[in-house]
Scaffold this motif. Structure first.
Motif, PDB file in Angstrom:
ATOM      1  N   MET B   1      24.696  24.739  36.036  1.00 47.86           N
ATOM      2  CA  MET B   1      24.210  23.620  35.380  1.00 47.86           C
ATOM      3  C   MET B   1      25.248  23.342  34.404  1.00 47.86           C
ATOM      4  O   MET B   1      25.589  24.013  33.685  1.00 47.86           O
ATOM      5  CB  MET B   1      22.837  24.127  34.744  1.00 47.86           C
ATOM      6  N   SER B   2      25.726  22.066  34.307  1.00 47.84           N
ATOM      7  CA  SER B   2      26.661  21.457  33.375  1.00 47.84           C
ATOM      8  C   SER B   2      26.105  21.926  31.741  1.00 47.84           C
ATOM      9  O   SER B   2      24.841  21.599  31.756  1.00 47.84           O
ATOM     10  CB  SER B   2      27.049  20.108  33.851  1.00 47.84           C
ATOM     11  N   ALA B   3      26.862  21.872  31.050  1.00 52.91           N
ATOM     12  CA  ALA B   3      26.700  21.795  29.399  1.00 52.91           C
ATOM     13  C   ALA B   3      26.011  20.751  29.189  1.00 52.91           C
ATOM     14  O   ALA B   3      26.095  19.546  29.523  1.00 52.91           O
ATOM     15  CB  ALA B   3      27.894  22.300  28.840  1.00 52.91           C
ATOM     16  N   LYS B   4      25.099  21.076  28.097  1.00 52.75           N
ATOM     17  CA  LYS B   4      24.212  20.206  27.226  1.00 52.75           C
ATOM     18  C   LYS B   4      25.569  19.440  26.454  1.00 52.75           C
ATOM     19  O   LYS B   4      26.172  20.003  25.960  1.00 52.75           O
ATOM     20  CB  LYS B   4      23.221  20.338  26.673  1.00 52.75           C
ATOM     21  N   PRO B 204      14.633  32.521  41.415  1.00 49.86           N
ATOM     22  CA  PRO B 204      15.404  31.895  40.366  1.00 49.86           C
ATOM     23  C   PRO B 204      14.989  30.329  39.955  1.00 49.86           C
ATOM     24  O   PRO B 204      15.098  30.159  38.820  1.00 49.86           O
ATOM     25  CB  PRO B 204      16.658  31.764  41.284  1.00 49.86           C
ATOM     26  N   LYS B 205      14.654  29.512  40.882  1.00 48.31           N
ATOM     27  CA  LYS B 205      14.288  28.312  40.674  1.00 48.31           C
ATOM     28  C   LYS B 205      12.856  28.072  40.054  1.00 48.31           C
ATOM     29  O   LYS B 205      12.349  27.134  39.589  1.00 48.31           O
ATOM     30  CB  LYS B 205      14.573  27.426  41.848  1.00 48.31           C
ATOM     31  N   HIS B 208      11.633  29.116  35.193  1.00 50.69           N
ATOM     32  CA  HIS B 208      11.090  28.148  34.029  1.00 50.69           C
ATOM     33  C   HIS B 208       9.525  28.510  34.095  1.00 50.69           C
ATOM     34  O   HIS B 208       9.129  28.522  32.970  1.00 50.69           O
ATOM     35  CB  HIS B 208      11.612  26.825  34.205  1.00 50.69           C
ATOM     36  N   THR B 211       8.233  31.462  33.330  1.00 53.25           N
ATOM     37  CA  THR B 211       8.382  31.870  31.787  1.00 53.25           C
ATOM     38  C   THR B 211       7.221  31.369  31.143  1.00 53.25           C
ATOM     39  O   THR B 211       6.476  31.890  30.267  1.00 53.25           O
ATOM     40  CB  THR B 211       9.559  31.600  31.139  1.00 53.25           C
ATOM     41  N   TRP B 276       8.292  35.928  20.965  1.00 53.93           N
ATOM     42  CA  TRP B 276       9.753  35.421  20.742  1.00 53.93           C
ATOM     43  C   TRP B 276      10.366  36.618  21.392  1.00 53.93           C
ATOM     44  O   TRP B 276      11.561  36.019  22.024  1.00 53.93           O
ATOM     45  CB  TRP B 276       9.922  35.444  18.956  1.00 53.93           C
ATOM     46  N   TYR B 279      10.133  35.571  25.058  1.00 54.79           N
ATOM     47  CA  TYR B 279      10.907  34.361  25.124  1.00 54.79           C
ATOM     48  C   TYR B 279      12.439  34.521  25.208  1.00 54.79           C
ATOM     49  O   TYR B 279      13.195  34.064  26.155  1.00 54.79           O
ATOM     50  CB  TYR B 279      10.718  33.494  24.113  1.00 54.79           C
ATOM     51  N   ASP B 285      19.791  34.192  30.243  1.00 54.23           N
ATOM     52  CA  ASP B 285      20.979  34.068  30.572  1.00 54.23           C
ATOM     53  C   ASP B 285      21.378  32.297  30.662  1.00 54.23           C
ATOM     54  O   ASP B 285      22.286  31.695  31.209  1.00 54.23           O
ATOM     55  CB  ASP B 285      20.932  34.053  32.084  1.00 54.23           C
ATOM     56  N   GLU B 287      22.127  31.296  27.573  1.00 47.75           N
ATOM     57  CA  GLU B 287      23.230  31.038  26.563  1.00 47.75           C
ATOM     58  C   GLU B 287      24.516  30.425  26.769  1.00 47.75           C
ATOM     59  O   GLU B 287      24.998  30.915  27.926  1.00 47.75           O
ATOM     60  CB  GLU B 287      23.499  32.544  26.083  1.00 47.75           C
TER      61      GLU B 287
END
Lengths: 358, 287, 266
Positions: B1-4, B204-205, B208, B211, B276, B279, B285, B287
């Motif tokens: 995923m490209s960086a924000k 993996p997909k 989100h 979580t 927290w 979370y 991963d 980061e």
């Protein structure tokens, strides 16, 4: 594994196709030879991705058969067809490292780990991915990920055809040419059949030995880039390929001579056989149009500077005719006459090259 | 995923949310904090007491018991609801009339007001007049949730699983729908087995949504009040007296605003801390 | 193995339907029959519970009130959450991680903690007993949830899609409405349903902030626990009826929830 042949292939996404427009792929017969680099070129929606997915087995055709060599593979699943496919958006297994990504297809087939290792390293070297092998695949840039996708296809020794579905779409422009050259280099080294789907004519023409041009579900022409450029069989091909595309002028045919606005235009193909009632047009590329002392009278409308050429847009009435000139050539001020090179001027009937029905 | 990309003007996009939520959160919260550090004798006069209440609450055995019960409850329901929800989502049809039927039926337990859920199960599980209770006893089990702590727990857990698993299933289903076909296609070409597809593509997909599902169930189960209160009242005895039930008993039963407020804040802090931690672990991963 | 996959959702749904059947059957019984003994189906079938609810204004207005503020809240929550989710998904900005977690933390507070302060706050600004008050109050926990879900789905759409659209000449709003939203349709569907659901069933705040004008159905139902004991039949009927609006909502969004998006150039 030699040729790929599509016989009487047809496909519709609808359960009950009724009219012509319901068919995504109209009936076709097509053949690709072993080891060639092919491009499937056409605008969005012309059916090229459909065709690609049928060849790879991800889609089952409504009618027709597909043969790889002498075997009929129409009923076979993708992983039984010895093909690989690279998609438009990079598809990698995010949780795995680059190494594991490349190893995945081999491990799924039960290959011994030692062989897996050798093969993965070999392909990684080929694709300049060696340094990144231990990294997480998710962290790579788009072109890196596409290389991984490609690598997963190359890693299997049983792959005969690699298919690319607009793979450079998400690559940064300055990296596109690098990846393109890489693909070309790979093809020369490995000699696998490669089929490359794109809507970008530059990509198609630079990559492929033979280009299959598609329009609205039909294969309009198959030929080398030069053939497509100099002798388009359909006005669509003339218009789609080349920048700017071919000039297409409505004309009348009488007595074996084509006329535009009353002025006779000599054409390379004989105009004699044109029957009444059909749409007749003259096609000539801007490269083969010159300003001359006499010929078709036009008004000079606009001049665009395209680097080493100039594109002069002229008008005769409502018809636009473009002329390609060298950057240093003089451009007439207001009115001029145009002459067409007869060797590259052709008559088209109902869109198709006269004398040569589809 | 490209960086924000870094873009501080994105704050404008977030502002409406901050205002709406902040308005509801900050002002009331200050009120509670206020109460928690004061003493009142009921005549609307407050005396500042500092951390006396916090101290009292944290050291009470009663609080520890309720907290332990709560942790056990939350652990059990998470262990059941998450895998079950995911399994149902994986097995559900992706389209067609059956998919619609499944979605509508699955969502029903979620829509019933919680007091009705409690009341329903209350009757449903009664040994002499409820479908479940009557059937279990007919089958030879000696089952009476109003008297047996184990039965009470089992019924409470069954009720929660019945009520909330669909939340996990719906989230997982939506998450699965959002996986583009190309991934499945590539996996097919790579010769991956169904298990490999699950492990390397689907799971993996779905990270989100999973979580979200886990954290939501964690938070909500920690705060659960109405359903167990209506079902068992916290009993038999205090077998099913979970944390919030205990809190309300103290606050309402004894009109001790101070300890109650302190307890709610401690409660809130526990949830905050554990959430927290959860979370951070689950988004490690990124980061 | 694959052929028996349908058993999983099938068994699960049977498990779900048993208590619901029970609820329905209770709704068609007199309270006496319910408490009198075990009957699998109503021996003395009665419609009086439903009759009461559908004819008494205090009852059916409860549904109307609930529907009103829940709809306002759902629309509001999703509307503000979308841009915020986009920001969290695509950009890094000062304090973004902390802000995100702060949002989540609002969902962790038990409503009981906020009941009294909310009462004071909303009375103070003159919004007591209005639909708007409840709709706004519910934003406390629904907006974070919506942002959370939507952000997750947006992050699943590769950023390259944004860039492609901009290269193709789409203005931002067009890209947002015509490309991004359809791509996260599943997320919007499920977020909308959850906002609806959590607001619909929330009892404490809704009860605290209303008295007559905007009293929700959940609050009215607690009246059934009156001095004459639990009017179970009535409660069951009311409960059964609460399923209906939500069922419509999920039916309405079902196509969104099941919608995938293909990774292709638009």
């Amino acid at each position: 594994m030699a040729r790929i042949r599509l016989e009487q292939l047809q496909h519709s996404y609808l359960a009950n196709p009724l009219q012509d427009a319901d068919w995504a792929l109209k009936k076709m017969d097509l053949q690709w030879n072993d080891g060639g680099a092919y491009a499937l070129l056409g605008p969005s929606g012309c059916g090229k991705t459909t065709l690609l997915n049928i060849v790879s087995g991800l889609l089952r055709p409504s009618a027709g058969r597909i043969r790889f060599g002498d075997e009929d593979v129409t009923d076979r699943q993708p992983d039984q067809r010895n093909i690989a496919q690279v998609f438009q958006f990079p598809v990698v297994y995010d949780t795995m490292s680059v190494y594991d990504n490349l190893a995945f297809p081999l491990r799924n087939r039960g290959t011994a780990e030692a062989q897996v290792d050798a093969r993965v390293r070999e392909i990684a070297a080929l694709l300049d991915l060696e340094a990144m092998l231990p990294q997480r695949a998710a962290g790579l840039t788009a072109d890196g990920k596409q290389k991984i996708s490609l690598g997963r296809g190359l890693v299997r020794s049983d792959v005969n055809v690699i298919m690319f579905d607009e793979p450079l779409t998400v690559i940064d422009p300055h990296l596109k040419w690098r990846l393109r050259s890489k693909l070309k280099e790979l093809h020369q080294r490995i000699g696998m059949t490669m089929i490359y789907v794109t809507h970008d004519q530059t990509e198609a023409m630079t990559f492929a030995e033979q280009v299959v041009v598609m329009h609205e579900g039909t294969v309009v022409q198959v030929g080398t880039p030069v053939e497509l450029f100099e002798r388009p069989r359909h006005t669509f091909v003339g218009h789609f390929i080349g920048s700017p595309g071919m000039n297409i002028l409505p004309c009348e045919v009488a007595g074996g001579v084509a006329r535009f606005a009353g002025i006779p235009v000599p054409t390379a193909n004989p105009a004699g056989g044109a029957a009444g009632g059909k749409r007749t047009e003259i096609g000539v590329r801007p490269e083969f149009v010159r300003f001359a002392a006499q010929g078709i009278p036009v008004r000079v409308a606009r001049v665009s500077d395209a680097g080493r050429h100039q594109v002069v847009e002229t008008r005769h009435g409502d018809t636009v005719i473009r002329v390609l000139l060298d950057e240093h050539d003089a451009v007439p001020a207001q009115t001029a006459h145009l002459a067409f090179d007869p060797a590259f001027t052709r008559l088209y009937v109902d869109g198709w090259l006269a004398g040569e029905r589809a | 995923m490209s960086a924000k990309t870094v873009n501080h003007r994105a704050w404008w996009l977030v502002l409406p949310v901050v205002l709406l939520v902040g308005f509801n959160a900050v002002i009331p919260l200050m009120t509670v904090v206020n109460y928690s550090v004061q003493e009142t004798f009921g005549n609307n006069r407050f005396f500042f007491e500092g951390v006396k209440w916090f101290d009292q609450v944290v050291h009470s055995a009663r609080f520890h018991d309720a907290l332990t019960r709560q942790m056990l409850f939350t652990a059990i329901i998470l262990a059941i609801e998450v895998p079950l929800g995911v399994a149902v989502a994986l097995a559900m049809p992706r389209k067609g009339v059956w998919a619609s039927v499944c979605l509508v039926l699955m969502s029903m337990p979620l829509l019933i007001p919680w007091n009705v859920v409690g009341a329903m199960w209350n009757i449903f599980a009664l040994p002499d007049i409820g479908l479940l209770g009557w059937t279990l006893n007919k089958l030879g089990f000696d089952y009476n949730y109003t008297r047996q702590p184990f039965a009470a727990w089992a019924t409470l857990i069954a009720m929660d699983v019945w009520h909330w698993t669909s939340l996990v299933a719906l989230l997982a289903y939506a998450g699965l729908s959002a996986i583009p076909d190309a991934y499945y296609q590539a996996a097919k070409i790579d010769g991956a087995s169904s298990w490999a597809v699950f492990r390397h593509v689907q799971l993996p997909k779905m990270k989100h949504v999973l979580t979200i599902a886990v954290l939501l169930r964690f938070m909500d189960s920690f705060m659960i009040y109405t359903e167990p209160v209506v079902l068992t009242g916290g009993g038999p005895g205090n077998a099913t007296t979970l944390l919030s039930i205990d809190l309300v008993k103290i606050a309402l039963g004894q009109f001790d605003l101070g300890p109650a407020a302190a307890m709610s804040l401690i409660y809130f802090l526990i949830i905050l801390l554990l959430s927290w931690m959860f979370y951070r672990v689950m988004t490690l991963d990124e980061e | 193995m694959k052929r028996f996959m349908w058993l999983v959702p099938a068994l699960y749904i049977v498990f779900l339907m048993l208590p619901i059947y029970w609820l329905l059957s209770m709704s068609f019984k007199h309270t006496n029959e319910i408490l009198g003994g075990f009957t699998l189906w109503p021996r003395n079938f009665t419609l009086e519970n439903y009759h009461k609810i559908l004819t008494e204004p205090t009852w059916y207005m409860g549904y109307v009130n609930s529907l009103t503020y829940v709809t306002i809240n759902t629309v509001l929550s999703i509307a503000v959450a979308l841009p915020a989710a986009y920001a969290f998904s695509r950009y890094r900005f000062l304090g973004d991680k902390h802000l995100f977690f702060w949002l989540l933390s609002n969902r962790m507070a038990p409503a009981a903690v906020f009941a009294l302060p909310f009462f004071q706050l909303y009375s103070a600004i003159g919004l007591f007993d209005t639909h708007i008050a409840v709709a706004l109050a519910h934003c406390l926990f629904n907006v974070p949830l919506a942002v959370w879900i939507l952000e997750g789905f947006m992050s699943g759409v590769p950023k390259e899609l944004d860039e492609l659209a901009f290269i193709d000449g789409y203005p931002f709003w067009k890209f947002f409405l015509k490309i991004l939203l359809p791509a996260i349709a599943a997320g919007i569907g499920v977020a909308a349903f959850f906002c609806f659901m959590f607001s619909w069933v929330e009892l404490l705040l809704a009860k605290t902030l209303t008295s007559v004008e905007a009293k929700p159905i959940a609050a009215i139902m607690t009246r059934t626990a009156s001095s004459s004991g639990y009017e179970l039949g009535l409660l069951a009927a009311a409960g059964a009826l609460t399923i209906v609006p939500g069922a419509f909502v999920i039916y309405f969004v079902r196509n969104y929830i099941a919608k995938g998006f293909s990774l292709g150039r638009v």
